[in-house]
Structures are given as structure tokens and as C-alpha cells.
Scaffold this active site. Sequence first.
Site, PDB file in Angstrom:
ATOM      1  N   SER A 110       0.831  -1.213   0.000  1.00 30.45           N
ATOM      2  CA  SER A 110       0.000   0.000   0.000  1.00 30.45           C
ATOM      3  C   SER A 110       0.863   1.259   0.000  1.00 30.45           C
ATOM      4  CB  SER A 110      -0.927  -0.014   1.219  1.00 30.45           C
ATOM      5  OG  SER A 110      -1.749  -1.164   1.192  1.00 30.45           O
ATOM      6  N   TYR A 151      -3.096 -10.618   2.228  1.00 31.50           N
ATOM      7  CA  TYR A 151      -2.877  -9.285   2.789  1.00 31.50           C
ATOM      8  C   TYR A 151      -4.202  -8.764   3.328  1.00 31.50           C
ATOM      9  CZ  TYR A 151      -1.147  -4.387   2.771  1.00 31.50           C
ATOM     10  OH  TYR A 151      -0.773  -3.106   3.097  1.00 31.50           O
ATOM     11  N   LYS A 193      -0.098 -10.983   5.921  1.00 35.21           N
ATOM     12  CA  LYS A 193       0.258  -9.715   6.566  1.00 35.21           C
ATOM     13  C   LYS A 193      -1.020  -9.147   7.150  1.00 35.21           C
ATOM     14  CE  LYS A 193       2.073  -5.083   5.880  1.00 35.21           C
ATOM     15  NZ  LYS A 193       1.610  -3.889   5.201  1.00 35.21           N
TER      16      LYS A 193
END
Length: 311
Positions: A49, A144, A173
Site C-alpha cells: 500500500s 494481505y 500480513k
Amino acid sequence: MPSLPPPPGVYVPAVLFFDENEELDMPAIRAHILRLAQGGVTGILVQGSNGEAQHLSHQERKQTIEFTRNILNENGFQNVLVIAGTGAQTIRETKKLNVDAKEAGASHALILTPSTWFKSMTTDTILRFHREVADASPIPTMVYNFPGVTAGQDLDSDIVAILATHPNIVGTKLSCGNIGKIHRVASRIPSSEFAVFAGRSDTFVFGCLAKSAGAITALVNIAPKVHAKMWKLIQEGKTDEAMELQEKISHGDWAISKIGGVGGVKATIADNFGYGKPFVRGPLSTVDVNSLAESRDYKILVDLIALEKTL
């Protein structure tokens, strides 16, 4: 042979630098890659990101992965992993990005769940997306979870644990900041089979105590050496000393969330490390570091950088 997760350690979702025309600033990107590697990171996530993945063309995404891998190899950092953020809004495009990532030298793909059609993303749809992507991926994939960039979508520990049984899904994550979720998933599956990474620096030590495999966090862009030292202390069982650093990192993590996001991270790096510009691609906003200079949050980061420079 089963797919393997990334090794435990400190990973960084690296920012990408642009010039005033929003074109890739390759000299600044090179300087940043080398500072992170020299700072002791285990791996670099390209196009997380913080890397503005959704703002890049397919060609730019492949180019920056390949560039990162080549810079590391050419400077003696062959053991530093390159993970690629490849999540897209369709299964088809995500598959394509995974192939590109493999060709460019990435070892693993980190994949956000689609969020454009948020109300249609049922548990079955989420499972189908990640499984079909993993089935076709030439490199191991990771899930993610970041509610802040997926319209509030927050995968629970049951969904993550189900996906962990797929032979080519090897980690996650968790940027939701939920220590309980880290613990629930990490306590079910050893990190040698499925690596659970904290996605926020303010959960680093706590995540490790909950059996995480380390962290992949934005603040590492600013202070890789501090994070690497904290990781070393944790591995040595020096929890009290690690907690002293965690206190500073927790304040730093909160500070970067309030100084303009990705633009604030770039402005801070440019102001303190002598490379790069704060430019981002619209609709994000460029942050003028002069507007930060007197803020308490920026002073917290400057103090953290002072510590970084002593290590």
C-alpha cells in the site's frame, strides 16, 4: 515439494519515489533500496500500500520489481527477499500480475482481497479468489488483510486459517492491528509452514510474543535499523530491552499515520536522508515538510531518526 513462506524477520513495504511530473525517480528508488538493505531488513515488499501499487501501470509494476531485485543483487544483498504486491480487483488480473512478479524476480506475492464490489465479497467469494489465484501462481502467495484500503473488509482468523491449508498460500500480513488474530492464526500453524506477519510497527513485539514471524510495516521505511535491532533483541530473549524500543516505535507508528500517509513518509525521508522528493500520484496529496516542522508528530519521527543514525 511444498511452497515455503518467507523467513521470519523485518520486512518493509517500500515507498516509490516520483519526480514533479509523477514519473518514477529511479536514482531515489535506488538510494532507498540500498538504505533499507544496509539497515538490515530481511526483505523488501515492492508495491504494498505504501508503494502506491494501484497507481502504477503493469509495466511500471514489473519494472520496479525487477529494478529492486537487480539493485540488491548488484550490491551484495542477494539474500534480501523481494516480495511483490499483486492484488487486483479480478482473479484474471491478479494472475497476470503474479506471472509478471515471478518474471521480474519476486519470490512471493502479497495479495489484497478485492473490494470494489464490497457487498458481494462473501466468505465463499473471498476463499474462491485467494484459492484460484494461488492455484495459478508461479510463486507462493500470501494473504494481505488491510481494512483501511479494502473498504473496511477485515478477514477474520477463521478465513485466514482456512486459506493457510492451501499448499501455495504460505503467509499473511495482518495490518488490522489485531493481536488476538495474530495469535489465533500463528498458534495453529508453525511459521515454517505459514508465516503470520504483523502489519503495524506498534504491534511488533506483541506480535512476536504471540508467535508471529515478524513484521512488514511502513515505519521501517524511516527506521530500518531500529526495527532490525528490536528483532535481534526479541530473538535473544531480551524482551525488556525490546520493549524499550517498542515504546519509541509505537509513538513513531502513530505519528506517521497523522502526517499525511504515504506523502508524509516520503517527505520525512527526503528531509532527513538526502534523497527523493515527497511527490505522490494523485489523488494522494504531496506533503510539504515545512508544514510539519513544528508538529509534535514530526518531532517524534525526528527523534526516532536520530536514534536510527546512531545504530
